[in-house]
Design an enzyme around this catalytic site. Structure first.
Site, PDB file in Angstrom:
ATOM      1  N   LYS A  10       4.284   0.081  -0.663  1.00 22.50           N
ATOM      2  CA  LYS A  10       5.328   0.948  -1.425  1.00 22.50           C
ATOM      3  C   LYS A  10       6.304   1.541  -0.222  1.00 22.50           C
ATOM      4  O   LYS A  10       7.381   1.191  -0.354  1.00 22.50           O
ATOM      5  CB  LYS A  10       4.795   2.361  -1.852  1.00 22.50           C
ATOM      6  CG  LYS A  10       4.106   2.229  -3.364  1.00 22.50           C
ATOM      7  CD  LYS A  10       4.816   1.551  -4.451  1.00 22.50           C
ATOM      8  CE  LYS A  10       4.038   1.117  -5.525  1.00 22.50           C
ATOM      9  NZ  LYS A  10       4.660   0.214  -6.484  1.00 22.50           N
ATOM     10  N   SER A  51       6.392   5.728  -4.373  1.00 27.07           N
ATOM     11  CA  SER A  51       5.193   6.987  -4.847  1.00 27.07           C
ATOM     12  C   SER A  51       5.269   8.072  -3.601  1.00 27.07           C
ATOM     13  O   SER A  51       5.733   7.878  -2.433  1.00 27.07           O
ATOM     14  CB  SER A  51       3.828   6.159  -4.585  1.00 27.07           C
ATOM     15  OG  SER A  51       2.785   7.126  -4.236  1.00 27.07           O
ATOM     16  N   TYR A  67      -2.279  -0.097  -0.214  1.00 27.29           N
ATOM     17  CA  TYR A  67      -1.458   0.089  -1.294  1.00 27.29           C
ATOM     18  C   TYR A  67      -0.043   0.923  -1.066  1.00 27.29           C
ATOM     19  O   TYR A  67       1.061   0.774  -1.100  1.00 27.29           O
ATOM     20  CB  TYR A  67      -2.152   0.833  -2.446  1.00 27.29           C
ATOM     21  CG  TYR A  67      -1.424   1.606  -3.297  1.00 27.29           C
ATOM     22  CD1 TYR A  67      -0.815   1.136  -4.292  1.00 27.29           C
ATOM     23  CD2 TYR A  67      -0.994   3.178  -3.296  1.00 27.29           C
ATOM     24  CE1 TYR A  67       0.326   1.780  -5.361  1.00 27.29           C
ATOM     25  CE2 TYR A  67      -0.248   3.818  -4.051  1.00 27.29           C
ATOM     26  CZ  TYR A  67       0.209   3.300  -5.251  1.00 27.29           C
ATOM     27  OH  TYR A  67       1.354   3.660  -5.855  1.00 27.29           O
TER      28      TYR A  67
END
Ligand code: UD1
Length: 342
Positions: free
Chosen positions: A156, A127, A152
Protein backbone atom coordinates in the site's frame (compact mmCIF):
# COMPACT_ATOMS: atom_id res chain seq x y z
CA UNK A 1 -23.73 9.73 -22.28
CA UNK A 2 -22.99 7.84 -19.08
CA UNK A 3 -19.44 8.06 -17.79
CA UNK A 4 -17.74 4.68 -17.94
CA UNK A 5 -15.81 3.55 -14.87
CA UNK A 6 -13.58 0.48 -14.64
CA UNK A 7 -13.84 -1.07 -11.19
CA UNK A 8 -11.04 -3.57 -10.59
CA UNK A 9 -11.86 -5.99 -7.79
CA UNK A 10 -15.49 -5.09 -8.37
CA UNK A 11 -16.80 -8.43 -7.12
CA UNK A 12 -14.93 -7.97 -3.83
CA UNK A 13 -16.30 -6.59 -0.58
CA UNK A 14 -15.69 -2.86 -0.98
CA UNK A 15 -15.67 -2.99 -4.79
CA UNK A 16 -19.16 -4.47 -5.04
CA UNK A 17 -20.67 -1.89 -2.67
CA UNK A 18 -18.96 0.86 -4.66
CA UNK A 19 -20.31 -0.56 -7.94
CA UNK A 20 -23.82 -0.21 -6.47
CA UNK A 21 -23.26 3.44 -5.50
CA UNK A 22 -21.76 4.23 -8.91
CA UNK A 23 -24.72 2.72 -10.74
CA UNK A 24 -27.12 4.59 -8.45
CA UNK A 25 -25.34 7.83 -9.40
CA UNK A 26 -25.71 7.18 -13.13
CA UNK A 27 -22.30 5.75 -14.00
CA UNK A 28 -21.69 2.77 -16.27
CA UNK A 29 -19.65 0.17 -14.38
CA UNK A 30 -17.26 -2.30 -16.00
CA UNK A 31 -15.75 -4.81 -13.58
CA UNK A 32 -12.41 -6.56 -13.99
CA UNK A 33 -11.80 -9.28 -11.39
CA UNK A 34 -10.01 -12.63 -11.53
CA UNK A 35 -12.33 -14.03 -8.82
CA UNK A 36 -9.28 -15.00 -6.76
CA UNK A 37 -10.99 -13.91 -3.56
CA UNK A 38 -14.58 -13.32 -4.67
CA UNK A 39 -17.52 -15.04 -6.29
CA UNK A 40 -19.34 -14.47 -9.56
CA UNK A 41 -22.67 -14.56 -7.65
CA UNK A 42 -21.82 -11.07 -6.38
CA UNK A 43 -22.97 -9.78 -9.79
CA UNK A 44 -26.47 -11.03 -8.96
CA UNK A 45 -26.32 -9.13 -5.68
CA UNK A 46 -25.47 -5.94 -7.56
CA UNK A 47 -28.32 -6.57 -9.99
CA UNK A 48 -30.78 -7.30 -7.20
CA UNK A 49 -30.07 -3.89 -5.67
CA UNK A 50 -29.64 -1.73 -8.78
CA UNK A 51 -31.46 -3.60 -11.56
CA UNK A 52 -28.22 -3.52 -13.56
CA UNK A 53 -25.70 -6.30 -14.14
CA UNK A 54 -22.33 -4.67 -14.73
CA UNK A 55 -20.21 -5.82 -17.65
CA UNK A 56 -17.66 -8.30 -16.30
CA UNK A 57 -14.19 -9.36 -17.47
CA UNK A 58 -12.63 -12.29 -15.61
CA UNK A 59 -9.03 -11.27 -16.17
CA UNK A 60 -5.90 -10.99 -14.09
CA UNK A 61 -4.59 -7.42 -14.03
CA UNK A 62 -1.01 -8.71 -14.01
CA UNK A 63 -1.58 -9.92 -17.59
CA UNK A 64 -1.00 -6.74 -19.56
CA UNK A 65 -2.09 -8.29 -22.88
CA UNK A 66 -5.48 -9.15 -21.43
CA UNK A 67 -5.76 -5.72 -19.91
CA UNK A 68 -4.99 -4.14 -23.26
CA UNK A 69 -7.80 -6.25 -24.75
CA UNK A 70 -10.27 -4.80 -22.23
CA UNK A 71 -9.24 -1.20 -22.83
CA UNK A 72 -9.40 -1.63 -26.62
CA UNK A 73 -12.81 -3.31 -26.42
CA UNK A 74 -14.29 -0.80 -23.99
CA UNK A 75 -13.14 2.33 -25.81
CA UNK A 76 -13.36 5.50 -23.76
CA UNK A 77 -12.79 4.91 -20.03
CA UNK A 78 -13.48 7.97 -17.89
CA UNK A 79 -11.91 6.64 -14.69
CA UNK A 80 -10.52 3.60 -12.92
CA UNK A 81 -11.24 2.65 -9.33
CA UNK A 82 -8.59 0.15 -8.35
CA UNK A 83 -9.60 -2.21 -5.55
CA UNK A 84 -8.15 -5.50 -6.76
CA UNK A 85 -5.38 -6.66 -4.43
CA UNK A 86 -4.33 -9.35 -2.02
CA UNK A 87 -5.19 -8.14 1.48
CA UNK A 88 -4.42 -10.69 4.16
CA UNK A 89 -1.75 -9.33 6.47
CA UNK A 90 -0.61 -12.73 7.85
CA UNK A 91 -0.53 -14.40 4.43
CA UNK A 92 1.61 -11.57 3.09
CA UNK A 93 4.30 -12.42 5.66
CA UNK A 94 4.37 -15.99 4.36
CA UNK A 95 4.21 -15.07 0.65
CA UNK A 96 5.88 -11.66 0.33
CA UNK A 97 6.88 -11.97 -3.31
CA UNK A 98 3.37 -12.95 -4.37
CA UNK A 99 2.01 -9.89 -2.58
CA UNK A 100 4.55 -7.51 -4.09
CA UNK A 101 4.10 -8.97 -7.56
CA UNK A 102 0.32 -9.11 -7.54
CA UNK A 103 -0.38 -5.77 -5.86
CA UNK A 104 2.29 -3.74 -7.61
CA UNK A 105 2.41 -5.25 -11.13
CA UNK A 106 -1.38 -4.88 -11.41
CA UNK A 107 -1.15 -1.23 -10.39
CA UNK A 108 1.70 -0.49 -12.79
CA UNK A 109 -0.17 -2.17 -15.64
CA UNK A 110 -3.23 -0.01 -14.94
CA UNK A 111 -1.12 3.16 -14.85
CA UNK A 112 0.32 2.10 -18.21
CA UNK A 113 -3.22 1.65 -19.60
CA UNK A 114 -4.21 5.10 -18.31
CA UNK A 115 -1.51 6.60 -20.48
CA UNK A 116 -1.93 4.40 -23.55
CA UNK A 117 -5.69 4.88 -23.64
CA UNK A 118 -6.05 8.41 -22.32
CA UNK A 119 -7.98 7.39 -19.27
CA UNK A 120 -7.47 10.41 -17.02
CA UNK A 121 -8.53 9.50 -13.47
CA UNK A 122 -7.68 6.87 -10.84
CA UNK A 123 -8.95 6.17 -7.33
CA UNK A 124 -6.65 3.87 -5.34
CA UNK A 125 -7.56 1.70 -2.34
CA UNK A 126 -5.04 2.47 0.32
CA UNK A 127 -5.14 1.78 4.03
CA UNK A 128 -4.54 3.29 7.44
CA UNK A 129 -1.91 0.59 7.73
CA UNK A 130 0.52 3.07 6.06
CA UNK A 131 0.66 4.99 9.37
CA UNK A 132 1.83 2.05 11.51
CA UNK A 133 1.31 2.98 15.18
CA UNK A 134 0.95 6.78 15.02
CA UNK A 135 2.62 8.92 17.70
CA UNK A 136 -0.39 11.21 17.97
CA UNK A 137 -4.09 10.49 17.56
CA UNK A 138 -6.23 11.03 15.66
CA UNK A 139 -4.13 10.65 12.51
CA UNK A 140 -4.25 13.27 9.81
CA UNK A 141 -2.99 12.83 6.26
CA UNK A 142 0.11 14.77 7.34
CA UNK A 143 1.03 12.14 9.95
CA UNK A 144 4.22 10.34 8.97
CA UNK A 145 4.10 7.13 6.99
CA UNK A 146 5.93 4.64 9.19
CA UNK A 147 7.82 1.46 8.51
CA UNK A 148 5.15 -1.08 7.49
CA UNK A 149 4.50 -4.10 9.70
CA UNK A 150 3.94 -6.51 6.79
CA UNK A 151 4.57 -6.95 3.05
CA UNK A 152 0.87 -6.15 2.59
CA UNK A 153 1.43 -2.79 4.28
CA UNK A 154 4.44 -2.14 2.06
CA UNK A 155 2.38 -2.80 -1.07
CA UNK A 156 0.00 0.00 0.00
CA UNK A 157 2.86 2.40 0.80
CA UNK A 158 4.65 1.57 -2.44
CA UNK A 159 1.40 1.78 -4.41
CA UNK A 160 0.83 5.31 -3.14
CA UNK A 161 4.36 6.37 -4.08
CA UNK A 162 4.13 4.80 -7.53
CA UNK A 163 0.92 6.74 -8.19
CA UNK A 164 2.22 9.98 -6.69
CA UNK A 165 5.37 9.98 -8.81
CA UNK A 166 3.53 8.88 -11.94
CA UNK A 167 1.02 11.73 -11.53
CA UNK A 168 3.88 14.18 -10.94
CA UNK A 169 5.11 13.27 -14.43
CA UNK A 170 1.62 13.41 -15.98
CA UNK A 171 0.04 16.79 -15.22
CA UNK A 172 -3.02 16.04 -17.35
CA UNK A 173 -4.02 13.02 -15.23
CA UNK A 174 -5.42 12.81 -11.70
CA UNK A 175 -5.45 10.34 -8.84
CA UNK A 176 -6.39 10.00 -5.20
CA UNK A 177 -5.33 7.48 -2.59
CA UNK A 178 -8.07 6.73 -0.08
CA UNK A 179 -6.73 5.50 3.24
CA UNK A 180 -9.47 3.30 4.67
CA UNK A 181 -9.74 2.63 8.36
CA UNK A 182 -11.75 -0.53 9.24
CA UNK A 183 -14.69 -1.13 6.89
CA UNK A 184 -17.46 -3.30 8.35
CA UNK A 185 -21.09 -4.20 7.77
CA UNK A 186 -23.07 -5.14 4.70
CA UNK A 187 -25.56 -3.65 2.29
CA UNK A 188 -28.83 -2.98 4.18
CA UNK A 189 -30.72 -5.11 1.61
CA UNK A 190 -28.46 -8.05 2.58
CA UNK A 191 -27.84 -8.71 -1.13
CA UNK A 192 -24.14 -7.89 -0.68
CA UNK A 193 -21.64 -8.28 2.15
CA UNK A 194 -18.26 -9.65 3.08
CA UNK A 195 -17.51 -13.20 1.88
CA UNK A 196 -14.43 -14.36 3.77
CA UNK A 197 -12.88 -17.60 2.53
CA UNK A 198 -12.15 -20.12 5.25
CA UNK A 199 -11.66 -18.88 8.80
CA UNK A 200 -12.13 -15.09 8.88
CA UNK A 201 -9.15 -13.00 9.99
CA UNK A 202 -11.14 -9.80 10.47
CA UNK A 203 -13.13 -9.02 13.58
CA UNK A 204 -16.69 -8.55 12.35
CA UNK A 205 -16.99 -11.64 10.13
CA UNK A 206 -15.56 -13.61 13.05
CA UNK A 207 -18.17 -12.11 15.37
CA UNK A 208 -21.11 -12.88 13.06
CA UNK A 209 -19.89 -16.43 12.32
CA UNK A 210 -19.48 -17.08 16.05
CA UNK A 211 -22.95 -15.74 16.77
CA UNK A 212 -24.27 -18.02 14.02
CA UNK A 213 -22.61 -21.02 15.67
CA UNK A 214 -20.11 -21.58 12.86
CA UNK A 215 -17.20 -20.83 15.23
CA UNK A 216 -16.83 -21.97 18.81
CA UNK A 217 -15.97 -18.56 20.28
CA UNK A 218 -14.33 -15.27 19.43
CA UNK A 219 -10.82 -14.81 20.74
CA UNK A 220 -10.13 -11.24 21.79
CA UNK A 221 -6.48 -10.65 20.95
CA UNK A 222 -5.24 -9.07 24.17
CA UNK A 223 -6.72 -6.89 26.90
CA UNK A 224 -3.37 -5.72 28.24
CA UNK A 225 -2.93 -2.77 25.87
CA UNK A 226 -2.60 0.79 27.05
CA UNK A 227 -6.25 1.63 26.28
CA UNK A 228 -9.21 2.29 28.63
CA UNK A 229 -10.47 -1.33 28.62
CA UNK A 230 -7.16 -2.89 27.57
CA UNK A 231 -8.29 -4.08 24.09
CA UNK A 232 -7.11 -2.58 20.78
CA UNK A 233 -8.81 0.46 19.33
CA UNK A 234 -9.81 0.93 15.68
CA UNK A 235 -12.00 3.26 13.65
CA UNK A 236 -14.84 1.15 12.19
CA UNK A 237 -16.87 2.60 9.33
CA UNK A 238 -19.76 1.17 7.35
CA UNK A 239 -18.89 -0.18 3.90
CA UNK A 240 -21.72 1.81 2.25
CA UNK A 241 -20.38 5.05 3.73
CA UNK A 242 -16.95 4.05 2.43
CA UNK A 243 -18.35 3.19 -1.01
CA UNK A 244 -19.99 6.62 -1.26
CA UNK A 245 -16.66 8.32 -0.58
CA UNK A 246 -15.30 6.73 -3.77
CA UNK A 247 -18.09 8.22 -5.85
CA UNK A 248 -17.57 11.64 -4.28
CA UNK A 249 -13.80 11.53 -4.79
CA UNK A 250 -14.32 10.44 -8.38
CA UNK A 251 -16.86 13.14 -9.15
CA UNK A 252 -14.60 15.78 -7.65
CA UNK A 253 -11.83 14.86 -10.09
CA UNK A 254 -14.14 14.48 -13.09
CA UNK A 255 -15.52 17.96 -12.38
CA UNK A 256 -12.02 19.41 -11.94
CA UNK A 257 -12.59 20.37 -8.31
CA UNK A 258 -9.42 18.69 -7.06
CA UNK A 259 -6.76 20.93 -5.53
CA UNK A 260 -3.82 19.07 -7.04
CA UNK A 261 -3.50 16.12 -9.42
CA UNK A 262 -2.59 13.73 -6.60
CA UNK A 263 -4.39 13.83 -3.27
CA UNK A 264 -4.70 11.61 -0.21
CA UNK A 265 -7.71 11.28 2.12
CA UNK A 266 -8.34 9.44 5.36
CA UNK A 267 -11.70 7.70 5.39
CA UNK A 268 -12.93 6.89 8.85
CA UNK A 269 -15.60 7.82 11.33
CA UNK A 270 -13.15 9.75 13.48
CA UNK A 271 -13.99 7.70 16.54
CA UNK A 272 -11.93 5.03 18.27
CA UNK A 273 -13.78 1.87 19.29
CA UNK A 274 -12.21 -0.96 21.30
CA UNK A 275 -12.67 -4.64 20.51
CA UNK A 276 -14.79 -5.04 23.67
CA UNK A 277 -16.90 -2.04 22.67
CA UNK A 278 -17.36 -3.52 19.19
CA UNK A 279 -18.61 -6.76 20.77
CA UNK A 280 -20.99 -4.76 22.98
CA UNK A 281 -22.25 -2.87 19.92
CA UNK A 282 -22.96 -6.17 18.17
CA UNK A 283 -24.84 -7.55 21.18
CA UNK A 284 -26.86 -4.36 21.59
CA UNK A 285 -27.75 -4.12 17.90
CA UNK A 286 -28.76 -7.75 17.48
CA UNK A 287 -29.81 -8.90 20.94
CA UNK A 288 -27.52 -11.90 20.44
CA UNK A 289 -25.07 -12.77 23.21
CA UNK A 290 -21.58 -13.45 21.89
CA UNK A 291 -19.34 -16.15 23.27
CA UNK A 292 -15.80 -14.85 23.61
CA UNK A 293 -12.65 -15.18 25.66
CA UNK A 294 -9.44 -13.23 25.95
CA UNK A 295 -6.24 -14.65 24.50
CA UNK A 296 -2.72 -13.41 23.71
CA UNK A 297 -2.00 -10.44 21.53
CA UNK A 298 -1.90 -11.08 17.77
CA UNK A 299 1.52 -10.51 16.20
CA UNK A 300 1.63 -7.35 14.12
CA UNK A 301 -1.42 -5.68 15.70
CA UNK A 302 -1.07 -2.02 16.55
CA UNK A 303 -2.51 -0.77 19.83
CA UNK A 304 -4.75 2.05 18.72
CA UNK A 305 -5.57 4.10 15.68
CA UNK A 306 -8.42 6.30 14.58
CA UNK A 307 -8.82 8.88 11.85
CA UNK A 308 -9.08 12.58 11.68
CA UNK A 309 -11.44 12.60 8.68
CA UNK A 310 -11.81 16.40 8.55
CA UNK A 311 -9.96 16.76 5.24
CA UNK A 312 -12.41 14.37 3.54
CA UNK A 313 -15.32 16.06 5.37
CA UNK A 314 -14.24 19.45 4.06
CA UNK A 315 -12.87 18.70 0.61
CA UNK A 316 -15.11 15.83 -0.48
CA UNK A 317 -18.17 16.96 1.46
CA UNK A 318 -18.28 13.41 2.79
CA UNK A 319 -18.83 12.06 6.25
CA UNK A 320 -19.93 8.77 7.72
CA UNK A 321 -23.66 8.49 8.40
CA UNK A 322 -24.09 4.95 9.67
CA UNK A 323 -23.42 4.08 13.32
CA UNK A 324 -21.45 1.07 14.48
CA UNK A 325 -24.66 -0.49 15.88
CA UNK A 326 -26.37 -0.18 12.49
CA UNK A 327 -23.23 -1.56 10.85
CA UNK A 328 -23.31 -4.59 13.17
CA UNK A 329 -26.99 -5.06 12.46
CA UNK A 330 -26.40 -5.13 8.68
CA UNK A 331 -23.48 -7.57 9.12
CA UNK A 332 -25.80 -9.85 11.11
CA UNK A 333 -28.55 -9.60 8.50
CA UNK A 334 -26.00 -10.63 5.85
CA UNK A 335 -24.75 -13.58 7.92
CA UNK A 336 -28.36 -14.74 8.25
CA UNK A 337 -28.89 -14.45 4.54
CA UNK A 338 -25.77 -16.53 3.86
CA UNK A 339 -27.14 -19.18 6.19
CA UNK A 340 -30.50 -19.25 4.45
CA UNK A 341 -28.84 -19.54 1.05
CA UNK A 342 -26.98 -22.74 2.02
C1 UD1 B 1 -5.93 -5.21 9.15
C2 UD1 B 1 -4.91 -4.25 8.56
C3 UD1 B 1 -5.55 -3.37 7.54
C4 UD1 B 1 -6.21 -4.20 6.49
C5 UD1 B 1 -7.25 -5.07 7.14
C6 UD1 B 1 -7.90 -5.92 6.06
C7 UD1 B 1 -3.04 -3.55 9.95
C8 UD1 B 1 -2.59 -2.70 11.09
N1 UD1 B 1 -4.34 -3.47 9.63
O1 UD1 B 1 -6.79 -4.43 9.97
O2 UD1 B 1 -4.59 -2.54 6.95
O3 UD1 B 1 -6.78 -3.37 5.52
O4 UD1 B 1 -6.62 -5.88 8.14
O5 UD1 B 1 -7.79 -7.24 6.21
O6 UD1 B 1 -2.28 -4.24 9.35
N2 UD1 B 1 -9.51 -9.02 16.60
C9 UD1 B 1 -9.74 -9.88 17.65
N3 UD1 B 1 -10.13 -11.17 17.36
C10 UD1 B 1 -10.28 -11.62 16.08
C11 UD1 B 1 -10.04 -10.72 15.00
C12 UD1 B 1 -9.65 -9.43 15.30
O7 UD1 B 1 -9.60 -9.52 18.82
O8 UD1 B 1 -10.61 -12.79 15.88
C13 UD1 B 1 -9.11 -7.64 16.88
C14 UD1 B 1 -7.72 -7.27 16.37
O9 UD1 B 1 -6.74 -7.54 17.32
C15 UD1 B 1 -7.89 -5.78 16.09
C16 UD1 B 1 -9.37 -5.62 15.73
O10 UD1 B 1 -10.01 -6.80 16.21
O11 UD1 B 1 -7.65 -5.06 17.26
C17 UD1 B 1 -9.59 -5.49 14.24
O12 UD1 B 1 -8.91 -6.54 13.56
P1 UD1 B 1 -9.10 -6.82 12.02
O13 UD1 B 1 -10.54 -6.82 11.66
O14 UD1 B 1 -8.29 -8.01 11.66
O15 UD1 B 1 -8.50 -5.52 11.31
P2 UD1 B 1 -7.08 -4.82 11.48
O16 UD1 B 1 -6.06 -5.76 11.96
O17 UD1 B 1 -7.30 -3.56 12.23
Amino acid sequence: MKKKIIVTGGTGYIGSHTAVELIADGFEVVIIDNLYNSDISVLEGIRAITGVTPKFWQYDLCDIQKLEEVFVAEGRIDAIIHFAAYKAVGESVRKPLEYFRNNLVSLMNLLEMMERHNSPVMVFSSSCTVYGQPDTLPVTEASPVKEAASPYGYTKQAGEIIIRDTMAARPSQKAVSLRYFNPIGAHPTAFLGELPQGVPENLVPFITQTAMGLREELKVFGTDYDTPDGSCIRDYLHVVDLAKAHVTALQRMLEGQNKSNYEVFNLGMGKGVSVLEAIAAFEKATGVKLKYSVTDRRAGDIEKIWADPSLANRELGWKTEISIEEAMETAWRWENRLKNKE
